[in-house]
Design a protein around this motif. Structure first.
Motif, PDB file in Angstrom:
ATOM      1  N   SER A   1      -7.269  -1.267 -11.567  1.00  0.00           N
ATOM      2  CA  SER A   1      -7.986  -2.108 -10.602  1.00  0.00           C
ATOM      3  C   SER A   1      -9.253  -1.425 -10.103  1.00  0.00           C
ATOM      4  N   HIS A   2      -9.310  -0.089 -10.194  1.00  0.00           N
ATOM      5  CA  HIS A   2     -10.487   0.670  -9.751  1.00  0.00           C
ATOM      6  C   HIS A   2     -11.167   1.377 -10.924  1.00  0.00           C
TER       7      HIS A   2
ATOM      8  N   SER B   1      -0.074 -12.015  -0.291  1.00  0.00           N
ATOM      9  CA  SER B   1      -1.142 -12.927  -0.693  1.00  0.00           C
ATOM     10  C   SER B   1      -1.336 -14.048   0.317  1.00  0.00           C
TER      11      SER B   1
ATOM     12  N   CYS C   1      -3.050 -13.866  -5.378  1.00  0.00           N
ATOM     13  CA  CYS C   1      -3.292 -12.572  -4.731  1.00  0.00           C
ATOM     14  C   CYS C   1      -4.755 -12.429  -4.321  1.00  0.00           C
ATOM     15  N   ARG C   2      -4.967 -11.786  -3.186  1.00  0.00           N
ATOM     16  CA  ARG C   2      -6.312 -11.642  -2.642  1.00  0.00           C
ATOM     17  C   ARG C   2      -7.045 -10.435  -3.202  1.00  0.00           C
ATOM     18  N   SER C   3      -6.331  -9.395  -3.565  1.00  0.00           N
ATOM     19  CA  SER C   3      -6.975  -8.195  -4.103  1.00  0.00           C
ATOM     20  C   SER C   3      -6.617  -8.022  -5.567  1.00  0.00           C
ATOM     21  N   ASN C   4      -7.521  -7.356  -6.286  1.00  0.00           N
ATOM     22  CA  ASN C   4      -7.282  -7.109  -7.700  1.00  0.00           C
ATOM     23  C   ASN C   4      -6.061  -6.237  -7.909  1.00  0.00           C
ATOM     24  N   GLN C   5      -5.824  -5.304  -6.989  1.00  0.00           N
ATOM     25  CA  GLN C   5      -4.682  -4.403  -7.088  1.00  0.00           C
ATOM     26  C   GLN C   5      -3.365  -5.182  -6.988  1.00  0.00           C
ATOM     27  N   GLN C   6      -3.270  -6.062  -5.998  1.00  0.00           N
ATOM     28  CA  GLN C   6      -2.079  -6.904  -5.864  1.00  0.00           C
ATOM     29  C   GLN C   6      -1.875  -7.764  -7.103  1.00  0.00           C
ATOM     30  N   ARG C   7      -2.966  -8.313  -7.606  1.00  0.00           N
ATOM     31  CA  ARG C   7      -2.870  -9.196  -8.773  1.00  0.00           C
ATOM     32  C   ARG C   7      -2.319  -8.452  -9.985  1.00  0.00           C
TER      33      ARG C   7
ATOM     34  N   ARG D   1       0.828  -1.217   0.000  1.00  0.00           N
ATOM     35  CA  ARG D   1       0.000   0.000   0.000  1.00  0.00           C
ATOM     36  C   ARG D   1       0.857   1.259   0.000  1.00  0.00           C
TER      37      ARG D   1
END
Length: 387
Positions: A138-139, A368, A303-309, A78
């Motif tokens: 991602s957003h 992740s 990865c758990r979030s789309n941003q991380q992915r 982050r």
């Protein structure tokens, strides 16, 4: 626990993908130093009076770059994503500065000289393009049109500034990288096709405007037509690769690096590698890149979030894609460009950028696995301050 508590788990608890990526990067870095030693020794001895001149400088940059990799691993993703926007804007200003006060080499103004250092902003900005691209796409469906237009404009201006240097290869790489991140982010096919068409037109216009780029394209189509002129680099590279045969001439025994092959320590270092290790060594290198890409995609899928992915996909695409493009150039599958081979070509800016990207990829793998959860629980168990 690491500095400021940012490495929550010891090595034994790292996920397998994070360990593999770190091991691959360590092997990649070691092989890079060995290949550079062979590629640069003769020229460094002849021109600098010290055969280890380039290797010693590269090792210093390697140490600094591994420090940056550690920073990438140990800092919360982050924080990197919050840093991306200002870093990208500063990078754009520095790229613009190269057009005014930059050092010109081979007709291109890509470097800023600050004391003993040569800074290439277009290399250093790559990790932050990945981060900001991931943050934006991602957003994409949840942000307003003003934010979309702002960052599309920033990315477009950045690519135009790099084209102005001129540096078509890096501009094309960044454009392709953003396109892949947008594709992974689920943008509509109509937008993606429109962006691809615009990028193709922009690249074509750059080739038509810049004579040296036009000559590179024509010499790529038939390098033997002007083997002593515009096609010289590619002809010598193909001769080096062909001379390697099946098993290669052996480490250190390349003859094309003896001032026959231009820029043998940077853009065409793969030709030296292919001559010394042959077809078998080249296939092993390609398989290594394939395996690295597979592990990188495994990180992205975990990865758990789309941003991380999207960060993981961007990091993997940058390291593997730039390597493939460099090899394609050296082997005559693409027009000659100025892209270095990550972690192998000589150059501190490329090393810093590549190893930070690798650190971010490892960080995605660590996060992740939910490594932040134990720290949050420990905080929750602490009593509230009195008063």
């Amino acid at each position: 626990m690491g500095p400021r508590g940012l490495l929550p788990l010891p090595w034994a608890q790292w996920p397998a993908e994070a360990r593999l990526v770190l091991g691959f990067v360590a092997l990649w870095s070691l092989v890079g130093v060995l290949v550079l030693t062979s590629a640069s020794w003769w020229v460094a001895e002849r021109e600098m009076g010290d055969g280890a001149f380039y290797v010693k400088r590269q090792v210093i940059w390697m140490v600094a770059s591994w420090g940056l990799l550690y920073l990438g691993i140990s800092t919360n993703l982050r924080r990197w994503l919050r840093l991306a926007a200002p870093a990208l804007l500063i990078g754009g200003v520095l790229i613009a500065a190269t057009l005014v006060v930059g050092s010109t080499v081979n007709g291109a103004s890509r470097w800023l000289v600050i004391g003993p250092l040569q800074i290439q902003p277009s290399e250093l900005v790559k990790p932050f393009v990945v981060l900001q691209g991931a943050a934006l796409f991602s957003h994409w469906r949840r942000i307003g049109i003003d934010q979309k237009l702002l960052w599309i404009g920033v990315f477009g201006a950045l690519i135009l500034l790099i084209l102005k240097q001129p540096n078509l290869s890096t501009a094309a790489l960044l454009g392709l990288l953003l396109w892949l991140i947008a594709l992974a982010g689920g943008l509509s096919l109509r937008l993606l096709l429109g962006a691809a068409a615009a990028g193709g037109l922009l690249g074509t216009a750059s080739i038509l405007v810049n004579e040296y780029q036009r000559l590179r394209v024509t010499s790529f189509l038939d390098p033997w037509k002007d083997a002593q002129g515009d096609g010289y680099q590619l002809v010598q590279s193909l001769m080096a690769i062909g001379s390697g045969g099946v098993l290669g001439e052996g480490y250190g025994l390349s003859t094309q690096k003896l001032q026959y092959l231009p820029i043998q320590s940077t853009d065409f270092i793969f030709a030296v590698f292919a001559e010394e290790f042959g077809y078998v060594g080249s296939v092993v290198l390609l398989l290594f890149l394939l395996l690295f890409g597979f592990v990188g995609l495994r990180v992205a899928l975990s990865c758990r979030s789309n941003q991380q992915r999207l960060v993981a996909i961007g990091c993997t695409a940058l390291l593997v894609g730039q390597s493939i493009l460099n090899i394609a150039v050296a082997s005559g599958a693409m027009p000659t460009t100025g892209l270095p081979l990550p972690m192998i070509s000589y150059g501190g800016n490329s090393l810093l950028s590549s190893l930070l990207v690798a650190g971010l990829l490892i960080r995605c793998s660590l996060e992740s696995s939910g490594l932040e959860a134990p720290r949050r629980r420990r905080r929750e168990r602490q009593p509230a301050p009195i008063g």
